[in-house]
Design a protein around this motif. Structure first.
Motif, PDB file in Angstrom:
ATOM      1  N   GLN A   1       1.172  -1.278   0.293  1.00 31.76           N
ATOM      2  CA  GLN A   1       0.040  -0.089   0.038  1.00 31.76           C
ATOM      3  C   GLN A   1       0.882   1.419   0.564  1.00 31.76           C
ATOM      4  OE1 GLN A   1      -2.491  -1.307   3.431  1.00 31.76           O
ATOM      5  NE2 GLN A   1      -4.485  -1.033   2.221  1.00 31.76           N
ATOM      6  N   LEU A   2       1.535   1.149   0.347  1.00 32.75           N
ATOM      7  CA  LEU A   2       2.780   2.806   1.071  1.00 32.75           C
ATOM      8  C   LEU A   2       3.402   2.516  -0.841  1.00 32.75           C
ATOM      9  CD1 LEU A   2       4.330   1.965   4.366  1.00 32.75           C
ATOM     10  CD2 LEU A   2       3.214   4.419   3.834  1.00 32.75           C
ATOM     11  N   GLU A   3       4.127   1.624  -1.072  1.00 32.25           N
ATOM     12  CA  GLU A   3       4.836   1.631  -3.076  1.00 32.25           C
ATOM     13  C   GLU A   3       3.557   2.481  -3.393  1.00 32.25           C
ATOM     14  OE1 GLU A   3       6.394  -1.747  -2.896  1.00 32.25           O
ATOM     15  OE2 GLU A   3       8.101  -2.358  -1.331  1.00 32.25           O
ATOM     16  N   LYS A   4       2.413   2.080  -3.487  1.00 31.85           N
ATOM     17  CA  LYS A   4       1.494   2.231  -4.127  1.00 31.85           C
ATOM     18  C   LYS A   4       1.005   3.803  -4.499  1.00 31.85           C
ATOM     19  CE  LYS A   4      -3.656   0.918  -5.660  1.00 31.85           C
ATOM     20  NZ  LYS A   4      -4.790   0.970  -4.644  1.00 31.85           N
ATOM     21  N   LEU A   5       0.928   3.823  -2.872  1.00 29.76           N
ATOM     22  CA  LEU A   5       0.684   5.320  -2.935  1.00 29.76           C
ATOM     23  C   LEU A   5       1.895   6.532  -3.269  1.00 29.76           C
ATOM     24  CD1 LEU A   5      -1.990   6.551  -1.005  1.00 29.76           C
ATOM     25  CD2 LEU A   5      -0.682   5.390   1.479  1.00 29.76           C
ATOM     26  N   THR A   6       3.018   5.982  -3.021  1.00 29.27           N
ATOM     27  CA  THR A   6       4.366   7.122  -3.241  1.00 29.27           C
ATOM     28  C   THR A   6       4.253   6.713  -5.362  1.00 29.27           C
ATOM     29  OG1 THR A   6       6.335   5.420  -1.832  1.00 29.27           O
ATOM     30  CG2 THR A   6       6.706   6.405  -3.465  1.00 29.27           C
ATOM     31  N   LYS A   7       4.061   5.558  -5.790  1.00 29.95           N
ATOM     32  CA  LYS A   7       3.829   5.678  -7.224  1.00 29.95           C
ATOM     33  C   LYS A   7       2.727   6.537  -7.730  1.00 29.95           C
ATOM     34  CE  LYS A   7       4.352   0.900  -9.124  1.00 29.95           C
ATOM     35  NZ  LYS A   7       3.511  -0.048  -8.568  1.00 29.95           N
ATOM     36  N   MET A   8       1.418   7.067  -6.969  1.00 27.28           N
ATOM     37  CA  MET A   8       0.737   8.062  -6.628  1.00 27.28           C
ATOM     38  C   MET A   8       1.156   9.363  -6.038  1.00 27.28           C
ATOM     39  SD  MET A   8      -2.791   5.628  -5.223  1.00 27.28           S
ATOM     40  CE  MET A   8      -4.010   6.238  -6.548  1.00 27.28           C
ATOM     41  N   GLU A   9       2.096   9.569  -5.801  1.00 29.90           N
ATOM     42  CA  GLU A   9       2.424  11.152  -5.783  1.00 29.90           C
ATOM     43  C   GLU A   9       1.163  11.730  -4.725  1.00 29.90           C
ATOM     44  OE1 GLU A   9       3.126  13.410  -8.952  1.00 29.90           O
ATOM     45  OE2 GLU A   9       3.999  11.195 -10.090  1.00 29.90           O
ATOM     46  N   LEU A  10       1.227  10.800  -3.653  1.00 27.00           N
ATOM     47  CA  LEU A  10       0.136  10.663  -2.235  1.00 27.00           C
ATOM     48  C   LEU A  10       0.673  11.251  -1.119  1.00 27.00           C
ATOM     49  CD1 LEU A  10      -2.492   8.599  -2.996  1.00 27.00           C
ATOM     50  CD2 LEU A  10      -3.130  11.452  -3.515  1.00 27.00           C
ATOM     51  N   PRO A  11       1.322  11.905  -0.658  1.00 29.02           N
ATOM     52  CA  PRO A  11       2.067  12.242  -0.128  1.00 29.02           C
ATOM     53  C   PRO A  11       1.379  11.033   1.473  1.00 29.02           C
ATOM     54  CG  PRO A  11       1.324  14.430  -0.723  1.00 29.02           C
ATOM     55  CD  PRO A  11       0.867  13.325  -1.035  1.00 29.02           C
ATOM     56  N   THR A  12       2.438  11.292   2.220  1.00 26.72           N
ATOM     57  CA  THR A  12       2.017   9.530   3.114  1.00 26.72           C
ATOM     58  C   THR A  12       3.116   9.742   4.101  1.00 26.72           C
ATOM     59  OG1 THR A  12       1.596   8.258   0.866  1.00 26.72           O
ATOM     60  CG2 THR A  12       1.533   7.320   4.141  1.00 26.72           C
ATOM     61  N   ALA A  13       2.599   9.494   5.635  1.00 22.96           N
ATOM     62  CA  ALA A  13       3.468   9.973   6.682  1.00 22.96           C
ATOM     63  C   ALA A  13       2.851   8.142   7.266  1.00 22.96           C
ATOM     64  CB  ALA A  13       3.099  11.061   7.310  1.00 22.96           C
ATOM     65  N   VAL A  14       3.997   7.528   8.090  1.00 20.54           N
ATOM     66  CA  VAL A  14       3.309   6.632   9.260  1.00 20.54           C
ATOM     67  C   VAL A  14       4.524   6.786  10.500  1.00 20.54           C
ATOM     68  CG1 VAL A  14       3.500   5.140   7.284  1.00 20.54           C
ATOM     69  CG2 VAL A  14       6.557   5.154   7.721  1.00 20.54           C
ATOM     70  N   PHE A  15       3.844   6.317  11.171  1.00 26.17           N
ATOM     71  CA  PHE A  15       4.433   6.547  12.451  1.00 26.17           C
ATOM     72  C   PHE A  15       5.475   4.729  12.949  1.00 26.17           C
ATOM     73  CE2 PHE A  15       2.481   9.410  15.379  1.00 26.17           C
ATOM     74  CZ  PHE A  15       3.241   9.338  16.409  1.00 26.17           C
ATOM     75  N   LYS A  16       6.120   4.886  13.491  1.00 23.72           N
ATOM     76  CA  LYS A  16       7.178   3.842  13.645  1.00 23.72           C
ATOM     77  C   LYS A  16       6.850   2.451  13.238  1.00 23.72           C
ATOM     78  CE  LYS A  16       6.123   3.546  18.508  1.00 23.72           C
ATOM     79  NZ  LYS A  16       7.213   2.729  18.794  1.00 23.72           N
ATOM     80  N   THR A  17       7.442   2.054  11.922  1.00 24.59           N
ATOM     81  CA  THR A  17       7.436   1.124  11.452  1.00 24.59           C
ATOM     82  C   THR A  17       9.053   0.233  11.617  1.00 24.59           C
ATOM     83  OG1 THR A  17       8.890   2.891   9.794  1.00 24.59           O
ATOM     84  CG2 THR A  17       6.518   2.730   9.135  1.00 24.59           C
ATOM     85  N   GLY A  18       9.892   0.537  12.204  1.00 19.98           N
ATOM     86  CA  GLY A  18      11.456   0.163  12.290  1.00 19.98           C
ATOM     87  C   GLY A  18      11.551   0.149  10.521  1.00 19.98           C
TER      88      GLY A  18
END
Lengths: 329, 329
Positions: free
Chosen positions: B131-148
DNA sequence: CTGAAAGCGCTTACAG
DNA sequence: CTGAAAGCGCTTACAG
């Protein structure tokens, strides 16, 4: 970002067709459907919901507006259930925090207007009467939890607090208690007022004199209850009826710290039937149970019935039940 | 329901003008502005946000997607702060629950696509890597907490769990403890693994032998910790380092039930610095503090910076601090 | 089974 | 300071 035209072009069909495979309902020739789906996948296409909502005139979203931050035990249970029932019925939920007593954010109605098909409010101060009237005027289906008064055009679910407290008190009387202390809620809250009435009613019907020294102002607060424990025990009450579970747990904690045991030394009855704190508790609290789940489900179903079939707004008073566990005897 | 054309007609202006008074920025002659405002009020008009979002190409909303139901103590604190900082910066928040391990609802990304300008995920399992990769591809700004782990194109905030646990252990060693039990987290969670590494590292650096009988599987659970208390005390540990605060409170409860006092009989150090349960606690827990608020604020600001100014995604590791309170000595 | 066209309710250059 | 017009990205009768 790819849009429906890009997909249509690449798949060699019209955007109507793309829309049809997206929506699922209409018949599309399997082979073209497959082709379109493949292109959608390839292009990572995801339809713009704002455009979709605007064009279709419906969002399939319910706006859930809560005055509670994310962690009130009563309303988080309600929120869970709302979320589930919405899911079952094909709706998504958008949660928004709103406290009418603060004013940090813009009106949640404005925020969600056009994004949702209906509103569901929960928690004190989550909505003003004016807002509800505005919603009614705008013909936006709206449901609210526990307001304490009937507002025309609004779907409502509530419990009878007088009856609940009366039954709770009667239950304690039936167990043989005569000196029943109460830990009351916040003044001015209709729940507090009604529960007090119910308590007094039960005493009266059982010919027990009301004694104001058995009334302790708990304010619905864990800490207040904990701090009052010593005093309550000193009042020689044999049972304490707490107007919410949070105070019941606070009292039990405080009593324990003074060396008293529940229910051996004093019986404790709560009100709400919440899961206390975020973790399972070893205290199995006897309580006056409000059917949170049923109420939540009722509100959601009524709301969607109004949205989809134009059903008129309904309201229902839910009965409370005594849940007898281990803190009373 | 009234729309902008109705308002324009009634006010005797074009809809452009109505739009201008709504948006506020552009100059409108005060007298016409007043007139329009009056009509808006009269008609109870509220602009359709779906249309607005579609036309303007931005929603001024942030989608906050959480795997936690509404009541996890760590993430509810984060949620509060996110909500506040967004409000300060003129953004609203749309909260959506999502657990990638269940599958009741549709993809929250699809749900919110077009409704929000950016995504903020919190909680384990709130989002998959795909999902994160998809978001990146779609150029949608995305932030996540604590993924490691560091994912390119995604804004991230995390703490160094090895360092945190190492410092926590060192702190206990400095107090004179040599037999330090640990209550570990869920296996496989990177936090658990890293905190274990930090513990071992500190022991090593201080020439204390690691003893596996001092390792207790707490699973991040209050109840597990409570049940293990007796056993831990029997291990003759003089301190117990709990890999989250929830377990620390569970241990203290369990120890109390066995007649042991904290910190007189055994010291307890937590990890997280949460407000335990929904109510103030009388236990002032010593703990390894993660700066939840700062991390939340950082994510929101970085996200909005990317949305508005096209700033590149950033990430930051936040330092932990020992918060010395009353459960260690 | 499929496409062309109108329309959902706004915003925003553009022109005046 | 204001209006006419194009356009945002979809859905949905309508016609074939």
């Amino acid at each position: 970002m790819a849009n429906i035209d890009d997909v249509a072009k690449k798949a060699g069909v019209s955007k109507s067709t793309v829309s049809r495979v997206l929506l699922g309902g209409n018949k599309v020739k399997p082979s073209t459907k497959e082709r379109v789906l493949k292109v959608i996948e390839e292009m990572n296409y995801s339809p713009n919901t704002a455009a979709r909502t605007l064009a279709a005139g419906k969002s399939h979203n319910i706006g859930v507006i809560s005055s509670y931050t994310l962690n009130d035990p009563f309303y988080s249970a309600a929120g869970e259930e709302i979320y589930h029932v919405c899911g079952e019925m094909g709706y998504s939920t958008l949660f928004v925090i709103n406290r009418t007593d603060k004013n940090e954010h813009k009106d949640p109605i404005a925020l969600l207007h056009g994004k949702v098909d209906g509103f569901l409010f929960m928690g004190d101060n989550s909505v003003t009467k004016e807002q509800l009237e505005k919603l009614t005027k705008m013909e936006l289906p709206t449901a609210v939890f526990k307001t304490g008064e009937w507002i025309p055009g609004i779907i409502q679910a509530d419990t009878d607090n007088i009856d609940g407290a009366c039954r709770g008190t009667e239950y304690l009387i039936r167990l043989g208690h005569r000196r029943i202390a109460i830990l009351t809620g916040k003044e001015n809250y209709y729940e507090s007022i009604d529960r007090m009435k119910g308590y007094q009613k039960a005493l009266e019907e059982n010919h027990i004199r009301f004694e104001s020294e058995l009334v302790f102002p708990g304010q619905f607060s864990y800490d207040k209850a904990r701090n009052l424990a010593k005093e309550i025990i000193a009042s020689r009450a044999t049972a304490v009826f707490c107007f919410n579970d949070v105070m019941a747990h606070g009292f039990i904690q405080g009593a324990g710290e003074c060396g008293y045991r529940v229910p051996e030394d004093i019986s404790v009855l709560g009100y709400d039937n919440i899961m206390f704190s975020n973790y399972d508790s070893y205290v199995h609290l006897s309580t006056v149970k409000q059917p949170i789940k049923e109420m939540s489900a009722y509100l959601v179903r009524a709301l969607i019935a109004q949205i989809e079939d134009g059903q008129p707004p309904v309201q229902k008073i839910f009965p409370t039940k005594i849940s007898e566990k281990e803190t009373t005897r």
